[in-house]
Design a protein around this motif. Structure first.
Motif, PDB file in Angstrom:
ATOM      1  N   ILE A   1       0.836  -1.202   0.000  1.00 52.81           N
ATOM      2  CA  ILE A   1       0.000   0.000   0.000  1.00 52.81           C
ATOM      3  C   ILE A   1       0.871   1.253   0.000  1.00 52.81           C
ATOM      4  CG2 ILE A   1      -2.007  -1.034   1.172  1.00 52.81           C
ATOM      5  CD1 ILE A   1       0.346   1.142   3.108  1.00 52.81           C
TER       6      ILE A   1
ATOM      7  N   GLY B   1       1.862   5.498  -1.435  1.00 51.42           N
ATOM      8  CA  GLY B   1       2.483   6.183  -2.565  1.00 51.42           C
ATOM      9  C   GLY B   1       2.355   7.674  -2.357  1.00 51.42           C
TER      10      GLY B   1
ATOM     11  N   GLU C   1      -1.139   4.051   5.061  1.00 50.32           N
ATOM     12  CA  GLU C   1      -0.332   3.419   6.104  1.00 50.32           C
ATOM     13  C   GLU C   1      -1.130   3.272   7.405  1.00 50.32           C
ATOM     14  OE1 GLU C   1       0.625   5.871   4.125  1.00 50.32           O
ATOM     15  OE2 GLU C   1       2.374   5.114   3.065  1.00 50.32           O
TER      16      GLU C   1
ATOM     17  N   LEU D   1      14.852  -5.900  -1.117  1.00 55.98           N
ATOM     18  CA  LEU D   1      13.539  -6.139  -0.501  1.00 55.98           C
ATOM     19  C   LEU D   1      12.662  -7.012  -1.391  1.00 55.98           C
ATOM     20  CD1 LEU D   1      12.621  -2.593   0.842  1.00 55.98           C
ATOM     21  CD2 LEU D   1      12.704  -4.705   2.181  1.00 55.98           C
TER      22      LEU D   1
ATOM     23  N   GLU E   1       2.372 -10.963   3.208  1.00 54.10           N
ATOM     24  CA  GLU E   1       2.701  -9.845   2.315  1.00 54.10           C
ATOM     25  C   GLU E   1       4.218  -9.745   2.156  1.00 54.10           C
ATOM     26  OE1 GLU E   1       2.223  -5.917   4.049  1.00 54.10           O
ATOM     27  OE2 GLU E   1       2.440  -6.726   6.054  1.00 54.10           O
TER      28      GLU E   1
ATOM     29  N   GLY F   1       7.654  -2.233   0.364  1.00 52.04           N
ATOM     30  CA  GLY F   1       6.471  -1.408   0.163  1.00 52.04           C
ATOM     31  C   GLY F   1       6.019  -1.409  -1.291  1.00 52.04           C
ATOM     32  N   SER F   2       5.361  -0.311  -1.694  1.00 53.33           N
ATOM     33  CA  SER F   2       4.716  -0.276  -3.007  1.00 53.33           C
ATOM     34  C   SER F   2       5.662   0.188  -4.118  1.00 53.33           C
ATOM     35  CB  SER F   2       3.505   0.654  -2.942  1.00 53.33           C
ATOM     36  OG  SER F   2       3.951   1.959  -2.603  1.00 53.33           O
ATOM     37  N   ALA F   3       6.916   0.504  -3.750  1.00 59.79           N
ATOM     38  CA  ALA F   3       7.958   0.858  -4.726  1.00 59.79           C
ATOM     39  C   ALA F   3       7.461   1.751  -5.851  1.00 59.79           C
ATOM     40  CB  ALA F   3       8.584  -0.427  -5.288  1.00 59.79           C
TER      41      ALA F   3
ATOM     42  N   ASP G   1       8.723   4.091  -7.315  1.00 56.21           N
ATOM     43  CA  ASP G   1       9.753   4.438  -8.309  1.00 56.21           C
ATOM     44  C   ASP G   1       9.784   3.474  -9.492  1.00 56.21           C
ATOM     45  OD1 ASP G   1      10.585   2.581  -6.319  1.00 56.21           O
ATOM     46  OD2 ASP G   1      12.712   3.011  -6.619  1.00 56.21           O
TER      47      ASP G   1
ATOM     48  N   ASN H   1      10.413  -7.147  -8.745  1.00 54.46           N
ATOM     49  CA  ASN H   1      10.727  -8.546  -8.456  1.00 54.46           C
ATOM     50  C   ASN H   1       9.511  -9.192  -7.765  1.00 54.46           C
ATOM     51  OD1 ASN H   1      11.766 -10.968  -7.619  1.00 54.46           O
ATOM     52  ND2 ASN H   1      13.690 -10.110  -6.867  1.00 54.46           N
TER      53      ASN H   1
HETATM   54  P1  NAD Z   1       9.690   0.450  -0.686  1.00 56.03           P
HETATM   55  O1  NAD Z   1       9.916  -0.849   0.008  1.00 56.03           O
HETATM   56  O2  NAD Z   1       8.447   0.579  -1.473  1.00 56.03           O
HETATM   57  O3  NAD Z   1      10.924   0.717  -1.672  1.00 56.03           O
HETATM   58  C1  NAD Z   1      12.268   0.809  -1.228  1.00 56.03           C
HETATM   59  C2  NAD Z   1      13.205   0.432  -2.398  1.00 56.03           C
HETATM   60  O4  NAD Z   1      13.110  -0.975  -2.622  1.00 56.03           O
HETATM   61  C3  NAD Z   1      12.787   1.110  -3.713  1.00 56.03           C
HETATM   62  O5  NAD Z   1      13.935   1.454  -4.437  1.00 56.03           O
HETATM   63  C4  NAD Z   1      12.017   0.026  -4.438  1.00 56.03           C
HETATM   64  O6  NAD Z   1      12.074   0.146  -5.846  1.00 56.03           O
HETATM   65  C5  NAD Z   1      12.726  -1.240  -3.950  1.00 56.03           C
HETATM   66  N1  NAD Z   1      11.821  -2.394  -3.965  1.00 56.03           N
HETATM   67  C6  NAD Z   1      10.866  -2.697  -3.027  1.00 56.03           C
HETATM   68  N2  NAD Z   1      10.216  -3.802  -3.404  1.00 56.03           N
HETATM   69  C7  NAD Z   1      10.749  -4.196  -4.583  1.00 56.03           C
HETATM   70  C8  NAD Z   1      10.485  -5.264  -5.479  1.00 56.03           C
HETATM   71  N3  NAD Z   1       9.534  -6.170  -5.247  1.00 56.03           N
HETATM   72  N4  NAD Z   1      11.225  -5.368  -6.597  1.00 56.03           N
HETATM   73  C9  NAD Z   1      12.196  -4.495  -6.850  1.00 56.03           C
HETATM   74  N5  NAD Z   1      12.509  -3.454  -6.043  1.00 56.03           N
HETATM   75  C10 NAD Z   1      11.772  -3.304  -4.930  1.00 56.03           C
HETATM   76  O7  NAD Z   1       9.806   1.587   0.428  1.00 56.03           O
HETATM   77  P2  NAD Z   1       9.576   3.163   0.340  1.00 56.03           P
HETATM   78  O8  NAD Z   1      10.068   3.670  -0.980  1.00 56.03           O
HETATM   79  O9  NAD Z   1      10.118   3.684   1.583  1.00 56.03           O
HETATM   80  O10 NAD Z   1       7.994   3.329   0.403  1.00 56.03           O
HETATM   81  C11 NAD Z   1       7.146   3.450  -0.738  1.00 56.03           C
HETATM   82  C12 NAD Z   1       5.707   3.406  -0.292  1.00 56.03           C
HETATM   83  O11 NAD Z   1       5.427   2.095   0.242  1.00 56.03           O
HETATM   84  C13 NAD Z   1       5.371   4.386   0.823  1.00 56.03           C
HETATM   85  O12 NAD Z   1       4.106   4.931   0.553  1.00 56.03           O
HETATM   86  C14 NAD Z   1       5.354   3.537   2.077  1.00 56.03           C
HETATM   87  O13 NAD Z   1       4.514   4.059   3.073  1.00 56.03           O
HETATM   88  C15 NAD Z   1       4.810   2.240   1.531  1.00 56.03           C
HETATM   89  N6  NAD Z   1       5.153   1.052   2.332  1.00 56.03           N
HETATM   90  C16 NAD Z   1       4.223   0.076   2.358  1.00 56.03           C
HETATM   91  C17 NAD Z   1       4.487  -1.101   3.038  1.00 56.03           C
HETATM   92  C18 NAD Z   1       3.462  -2.182   3.002  1.00 56.03           C
HETATM   93  O14 NAD Z   1       2.602  -2.187   2.146  1.00 56.03           O
HETATM   94  N7  NAD Z   1       3.532  -3.160   3.900  1.00 56.03           N
HETATM   95  C19 NAD Z   1       5.718  -1.295   3.662  1.00 56.03           C
HETATM   96  C20 NAD Z   1       6.683  -0.296   3.578  1.00 56.03           C
HETATM   97  C21 NAD Z   1       6.392   0.881   2.886  1.00 56.03           C
END
Ligand code: NAD
Length: 355
Positions: free
Chosen positions: A74, A76, A89, A258, A274, A278-280, A282, A290
């Protein structure tokens, strides 16, 4: 036998990686002869946009009548500035944890031989496959203890554990250790904190019911260091809410990406699965994420909620084979050639079909 699963893809890469995990589920359902009834629900920013709340009533009802929850991710930037209770969140993720009374967060940390160079740790430390699990207490401790307070000059929180809280989480850790290498390291700060003194005493009492499991204790400051110096020493790390919050992120960091790390949160009746990340945003919408974390979360669900152990192991074997065969999504490619998220899903499905 049919299992009822609430599927909540969520935001960002959630729907993309979820689609791959559901492809894998279809393959193992056929191969291992069980049936899942999947019902999709809304959570997170997408739910706010469609229904005005990140955890709509309909999703709550769906979750409460399901056998397990399979969540994508979730959040973004689009929803960052909403009132706190409507953010994905707080209003989505924390609310669903509360709704299901999730008490244990289980986070495996694995460093594959083939992906060693992704880890910031040196090859000298990583002379075997690192494979341990953190079991973090999720519903009590300093995040929830009362009283709490904040004035201009003073801020305070209460770190409190009751015997029954520790018994519940310790049993979860020992049960897990019985399925693994039968070793538990309990992490506390019993040299200073009263709540940790109780923690240690109760963990030792629970250990008596598991004579095959070896228990040792580490202070949290030492554990933070040992994770860097010698992660091979761990099988199951059992720890409190606060210490687990920090140590499980440290263990994610030493694994490299991650995108490889699944997680489970156990509830008394219904558990949630899960990816650790997070929702990555970028990389969302490009079919380059992945999907392995989501696919390994599926394996955890099949094993822990439905006792479909063979199917879970076959999924893990297929992921191992995919990694060994050199297939890489961008996050684990180290600058080399990479495949799409959907291709990685197909590769894993094919390894399961061929096995
Ligand atoms: P993030 O985990 O989304 O990303 C951190 C880094 O890891 C990024 O560069 C992303 O591209 C990479 N990454 C994460 N999962 C990946 C995958 N499956 N494959 C390839 N690369 C991956 O953390 P963030 O950028 O700090 O947060 C982004 C959003 O996600 C925010 O809105 C945050 O609140 C939310 N979030 C959600 C959860 C959840 O759903 N449980 C957990 C953490 C963060």
């Amino acid at each position: 036998m049919a299992y009822n699963i609430a599927v909540l893809p969520g935001d960002g890469i959630g729907p993309e990686v979820m689609a791959q995990a559901l492809k894998v589920l279809k393959v193992v359902e056929e191969k291992f002869n069980f049936k899942c009834n999947l019902t999709e629900g809304l959570i997170g920013g997408i739910a706010y946009d469609a229904a005005g709340h990140p955890l709509p009533e309909e999703t709550k009802e769906l979750c409460l009548k399901s056998d397990a929850i399979f969540l994508g991710s979730i959040g973004g930037p689009k929803w960052d500035n909403l009132p706190p209770e409507l953010t994905p969140e707080l209003g989505g993720l924390l609310a669903i944890r509360k709704l299901l009374k999730l008490y244990a967060n289980i986070r495996p940390a694995v460093i594959y031989e083939e992906l060693k160079e992704m880890s910031p740790l040196s090859a000298r430390v990583l002379n075997k496959k690192v494979d341990f699990v953190t079991v973090r207490e999720l519903a009590h401790g300093v995040y929830f203890g009362q009283p709490k307070g904040l004035t201009e000059d003073e801020g305070f929180d209460t770190m409190i554990y009751r015997r029954e809280n520790v018994e519940q989480i310790a049993k979860a850790a020992f049960d897990l250790a019985m399925k693994r290498d039968k070793r538990v390291t309990s992490v506390d700060k019993a040299n200073v904190l009263s709540s940790s003194k109780l923690w240690r005493k109760v963990v030792e009492e629970v250990a008596k019911d598991y004579p095959e499991v070896t228990l040792n204790h580490q202070y949290v400051d030492n554990a933070a260091m040992q994770l860097m110096l010698n992660p091979l020493q761990y099988d199951v790390i059992l720890t409190t809410n606060l210490f687990g919050d920090i140590l499980s992120d440290e263990s994610a960091a030493i694994c490299g990406s991650l995108g490889m790390l699944p997680s489970a949160s156990y509830g008394e009746k219904i558990s949630l699965y899960e990816p650790s990340g997070g929702s990555a945003p970028d990389i969302a919408g490009k079919d380059i994420a992945n999907p392995i974390a989501q696919i390994l979360s599926l394996a955890m669900m099949l094993e822990s909620s439905f006792s479909e152990d063979e199917a879970a192991q076959e999924i893990r074997n297929a992921v191992d084979k995919a990694v060994k065969s050199g297939k890489r999504t961008g996050d684990i490619a180290c600058g080399g050639p990479s495949i799409k998220c959907s291709e990685m899903g197909d590769v894993i499905c094919n390894f399961i079909k061929e096995a």
